[in-house]
Design an enzyme around this catalytic site. Structure first.
Site, PDB file in Angstrom:
ATOM      1  N   GLU A 195      -6.375  14.976  42.852  1.00  0.00           N
ATOM      2  CA  GLU A 195      -7.518  15.927  41.931  1.00  0.00           C
ATOM      3  C   GLU A 195      -8.923  15.638  42.126  1.00  0.00           C
ATOM      4  O   GLU A 195     -10.210  15.801  42.600  1.00  0.00           O
ATOM      5  CB  GLU A 195      -7.500  16.163  40.681  1.00  0.00           C
ATOM      6  CG  GLU A 195      -5.831  16.978  40.701  1.00  0.00           C
ATOM      7  CD  GLU A 195      -6.570  17.614  39.089  1.00  0.00           C
ATOM      8  OE1 GLU A 195      -7.482  18.144  38.671  1.00  0.00           O
ATOM      9  OE2 GLU A 195      -4.897  17.944  38.672  1.00  0.00           O
ATOM     10  N   SER A 260      10.476   8.527  48.846  1.00  0.00           N
ATOM     11  CA  SER A 260      12.414   7.585  48.585  1.00  0.00           C
ATOM     12  C   SER A 260      12.581   8.469  49.231  1.00  0.00           C
ATOM     13  O   SER A 260      12.365   9.405  49.655  1.00  0.00           O
ATOM     14  CB  SER A 260      13.040   8.369  47.118  1.00  0.00           C
ATOM     15  OG  SER A 260      12.087   7.664  46.037  1.00  0.00           O
ATOM     16  N   ASP A 332       3.274  18.783  40.750  1.00  0.00           N
ATOM     17  CA  ASP A 332       2.354  19.351  39.892  1.00  0.00           C
ATOM     18  C   ASP A 332       2.439  19.077  38.597  1.00  0.00           C
ATOM     19  O   ASP A 332       2.286  20.755  38.021  1.00  0.00           O
ATOM     20  CB  ASP A 332       0.942  20.119  40.729  1.00  0.00           C
ATOM     21  CG  ASP A 332      -0.266  20.188  40.382  1.00  0.00           C
ATOM     22  OD1 ASP A 332      -0.443  18.780  38.972  1.00  0.00           O
ATOM     23  OD2 ASP A 332      -0.954  21.160  40.967  1.00  0.00           O
ATOM     24  N   ASP A 335      -2.910  17.462  35.455  1.00  0.00           N
ATOM     25  CA  ASP A 335      -4.307  18.029  35.441  1.00  0.00           C
ATOM     26  C   ASP A 335      -5.678  17.946  33.969  1.00  0.00           C
ATOM     27  O   ASP A 335      -5.355  17.469  33.213  1.00  0.00           O
ATOM     28  CB  ASP A 335      -4.049  19.814  34.667  1.00  0.00           C
ATOM     29  CG  ASP A 335      -3.823  20.596  35.761  1.00  0.00           C
ATOM     30  OD1 ASP A 335      -3.585  20.479  37.020  1.00  0.00           O
ATOM     31  OD2 ASP A 335      -3.417  21.701  35.750  1.00  0.00           O
ATOM     32  N   ASP A 520       4.085  29.309  40.534  1.00  0.00           N
ATOM     33  CA  ASP A 520       5.094  29.500  39.963  1.00  0.00           C
ATOM     34  C   ASP A 520       5.348  28.564  41.265  1.00  0.00           C
ATOM     35  O   ASP A 520       6.874  28.006  41.427  1.00  0.00           O
ATOM     36  CB  ASP A 520       5.963  30.862  40.631  1.00  0.00           C
ATOM     37  CG  ASP A 520       5.960  31.758  39.840  1.00  0.00           C
ATOM     38  OD1 ASP A 520       5.865  32.073  38.589  1.00  0.00           O
ATOM     39  OD2 ASP A 520       5.584  33.202  40.140  1.00  0.00           O
TER      40      ASP A 520
END
Length: 819
Positions: A195, A260, A332, A335, A520
């Site tokens: 961000e 990974s 994510d 924030d 979503d």
């Protein structure tokens, strides 16, 4: 003269004897902390004797009458072999590193205190069910039993590092294990840095150019494969066609967040008719490795695989019935909010309901060699307040504002360990999926296989964002706007899930798994867009797989990125012009291009081509962006393949990056490629000599398993650090992520510290390995013995058969209940 000579000789011999005695004393004291694996110890807190059988690789097989006795034994062996590592992880979580290391670690302590990692772990203990609490208590008792044994038997303070630093060790507590889970979450998260860099870049570029340098992960996502249309979407190689962070810090740059590989095959895609599963989680390399191999016998059956000392669960491994592996999901789940401070009262911040006071308290950090430091801790409705020195937040926080962090790891009722205990007792894929409802953070993709079924599920909390969120979570947003605040957590059932796919293959390389519109979505950016292409080819190249074909995929060193980018950047350079005189720059360039034209993209440590390719791409990206981004160029330490491809395919006008704005001529992309190759060759000649054919990728791509404290001390570093020439690179399945900056930008600093392949057609043929050794003691033969196998791509067997374990025993430790 003779008298002077005799006394000089006597003085010299005396100094030699004193030095020898000093070395013997150091060796003796350090050697006292080497554990006796054939010992018998009377310890409190057990219900019945515990037997710990160790094989030649120092893998402990732990047998107890009850599950809690087995967890007690696991805590005991973790402390025996990794006591220093465990205490450092705990100190990191507590924000208490500076008590030992002074001002060097002060900023790390400040960050951990502000996040309140340890306080949240303490509050999470009450959220565990009774079975989990009992298991955590038993594990802690096992750790403390070894601490008691060290004190009673004067075993060298438990680890040689404690002779250099404070020997005081507080008893282990259940909250300590929960806190380490949260520290691992900090290592595996990179969205805050993403961000911030996107916000800083947006101040310098328009939206089209941001899409070039910080591209979203393309495509619909890959998780389950069909055995059809094998290679139609995979570009072919066509040569003839056209500053590192402190090693103690848990915080990693955005390029070194978690990575990974995990993949599984159903019985119909297995030659032996049983399921297969492979996992190689990637973390920063260290000596000893973060991973520790172990086996415990539970009432539900044996469990064997990879643990992290301090945590009594198996993060990757198998039982008789189920195997599992983890990859970072890149959800994510972070924030940054910009909070407006009340200009008339700095103790208040703006909310949708007006100004409210910060929740605040003070914290005192003890600093070795300096005065204590007092910091003010503040929280808003959105999360803890982070000053500008953390994550470069000061570069994007306006005056009169502060930044706060929303993050799923900061959940006060974290039951992630509870989910792990349930998973270890599971008997099927369905049991594991049900157990993971309790898992909170950090978000992972869990690949699972039982004897008949394979599946992959994203586990962990996914934030629910408002459809009208101003930045969609991509850059920091105003915290007082209601639409920018989290609206709880998405239902577990909505997390991506792939169960029993028709094609019989599931897997993840940190790539995009699903394509969903905001809000979503899972994420806009992922950890991989390249390795997944090579993985798809290897999985679909054969109708059925074996344990060995899965091992081959884990160890694959072919770079899809090199095979797809070189034809673009060298299209107008190969086989052009006449032969140049020997010793000229043109001749050196032609020699390098001739080698690259015949190269198949294999990042072998023994070849010069990978070194030329890596240096060329690094120089190329630097030339493309430095006139547009200026000082911000230093933040882009690793090559972004999608950016290079967009530029050289001129996607949405991206070829504009090739023209240097400050120069009068209009440079073409071919001009930049040629100049970047010259830059790279000059840089390589200065370090490795003039003869291109003698260069080796492995000389630059050394795996740096460094001791996190002693590794920086002269002389001691020769003893405690482990350096190995390695193959692979940033974008190969055998991933060896390069450092990206500094004097040695191609050092391998982030790789698969654990590799495991589980075959349910023949479970005892399953194998695993870690990158160093089981012991954290530099004088132990088990300090680096497995690292030799790891470098060569070899493994050790994985068995749950008690008779086989005892037959291979080289040491048996017995824990006897003390009244």
């Amino acid at each position: 003269m003779a008298l002077i000579f005799r006394w000089t000789l006597r003085l010299f011999l005396g100094l030699v004897i004193l030095a020898g005695l000093a070395l013997w004393a150091v060796y003796y004291l350090a050697g006292r902390s080497l554990p006796d694996y054939d010992g018998s110890y009377q310890v409190p807190g057990l219900t019945a004797p515990v037997e710990i059988v160790r094989n030649n690789s120092n893998l402990p097989h732990i047998f107890g009458e009850t599950d809690n006795d087995a967890y007690y034994g696991l805590g005991f062996v973790h402390a025996q072999d990794r006591l220093w590592q465990m205490t450092m992880l705990r100190r990191t979580a507590q924000g208490r590193l500076s008590e030992l290391f002074g001002e060097r670690t002060l900023e790390i302590d400040k960050l951990l205190r502000r996040l309140d990692i340890y306080g949240l772990a303490q509050r999470s203990v009450a959220a565990q069910d009774n079975e989990t609490k009992a298991a955590l208590e038993a594990y802690a008792s096992g750790v403390n039993a070894w601490l008691r044994t060290v004190n009673e038997e004067a075993l060298g303070r438990g680890a040689p590092e404690f002779f250099l630093f404070s020997p005081e060790i507080a008893p282990w507590k259940p909250a300590d294990s929960i806190a380490i889970v949260k520290v691992m979450g900090l290592q595996l998260s990179g969205h805050v840095s993403e961000e911030v860099i996107r916000a800083r870049t947006s101040l310098m570029l328009d939206e089209d150019r941001i899409k070039d340098i910080l591209p979203d992960s393309p495509g619909l996502g890959t998780a389950a494969l069909d055995y059809a249309g094998l290679f139609k979407d995979l570009p072919q190689f066509a040569a003839n066609t056209s500053p590192p962070l402190d090693p103690l810090s848990p915080v990693k740059p955005r390029e070194l967040a978690g990575a990974s590989n995990a993949f599984a095959a159903a019985p119909e895609r297995s030659a032996a008719g049983g399921t297969l599963l492979a996992n190689d989680p990637h973390l920063g390399l260290s000596a000893p490795a973060i991973w520790y191999l172990a086996r415990v016998q539970l009432q539900s059956g044996g469990v064997i695989g990879g643990t992290i000392p301090g945590m009594p669960i198996f993060l990757t491994g198998r039982s008789d019935k189920v195997g599992w592996g983890l990859t970072t999901a890149y959800v994510d789940d972070q924030d940054i909010h910009i909070e407006r401070v009340n200009p008339e009262n700095p103790d208040e911040y703006l909310t949708p309901d007006g100004y409210k006071p910060f929740r605040a308290q003070r914290s005192i950090i003890q600093v070795e060699g300096s005065d204590p430091v007092t910091i003010d801790l503040k929280w808003t409705e959105n999360g803890p307040v982070l000053p500008g020195e953390h994550f470069n937040l000061g570069t994007i926080t306006p005056p009169g504002h502060v930044a706060s962090l929303s993050w799923t790891v900061l959940t006060p009722n974290d039951t992630s360990l509870q989910a792990g205990f349930k998973m270890m007792r599971s008997q099927s894929v369905d049991d594991v999926l049900e157990a993971m409802k309790d898992y909170v953070a950090p978000a992972q993709n869990l690949t699972i296989a039982d004897q008949d079924m394979i599946a992959m599920k994203t586990i962990g909390h996914v934030p629910r964002r408002h459809p009208l969120h101003q930045s969609e979570g991509r850059i920091p947003a105003p915290g007082w706007i209601p639409e920018n605040k989290w609206r709880g957590i998405m239902p577990y059932a909505s997390n991506p899930e792939f169960r029993g796919p028709d094609g019989g293959i599931v897997g993840n390389t940190n790539n995009k798994t699903v394509s969903r519109p905001f809000p979503d979505h899972v994420s806009f950016t992922y950890g991989d867009t390249q390795r997944v292409q090579r993985w798809k080819r290897l999985m679909q190249n054969r109708q059925v797989h074996t344990r060995d074909s899965f091992i081959e995929a884990q160890l694959d060193t072919v770079s899809y990125t090199a095979r797809s980018l070189l034809p673009l950047i060298a299209a107008d350079l190969w086989f052009t012009g006449e032969a140049a005189p020997e010793g000229t720059r043109e001749r050196q360039r032609q020699r390098a291009l001739a080698l690259m034209a015949e190269w198949n993209g294999e990042m072998s440590e023994h070849l010069p081509e990978p070194l030329i390719y890596a240096a060329w791409l690094r120089a190329l990206q630097n030339r493309l962006i430095r006139d547009d981004l200026g000082p911000l160029t230093s933040e882009f330490t690793h090559v972004e393949p999608l950016f290079i491809e967009r530029v050289y395919r001129d996607v949405d006008g991206a070829a504009v990056w090739c023209d240097v704005q400050q120069s009068a001529p209009k440079e073409t992309c071919t001009d930049v490629s040629r100049a970047a190759l010259d830059d790279a060759l000059l840089w390589l000649e200065e370090r490795y000599g003039q003869t291109i054919e003698s260069w080796r990728w492995g000389d630059a791509h050394e795996a740096t398993h460094d001791h996190q404290v002693l590794g920086q001390i002269p002389i001691l570093s020769w003893i405690v650090n482990i350096r190995q020439s390695t193959s692979g690179g940033d974008n190969t399945l055998l991933r060896g992520r390069t450092k990206g900056s500094g004097e040695h930008p191609f050092h391998n600093v982030h790789a698969a510290g654990y590799r495991g392949v589980y075959d349910f057609a023949d479970p005892d043929s399953s194998v695993f390995v870690i990158s160093t050794g089981q012991s954290g003691h530099p004088l132990s033969r088990h300090y680096d013995n497995l690292g030799v196998l790891w470098r060569r791509g070899e493994y050790i067997p994985m068995t749950l058969d008690p008779q086989l374990a005892r037959a291979a025993a080289v040491g048996i430790t017995t824990l006897i209940p003390r009244n």
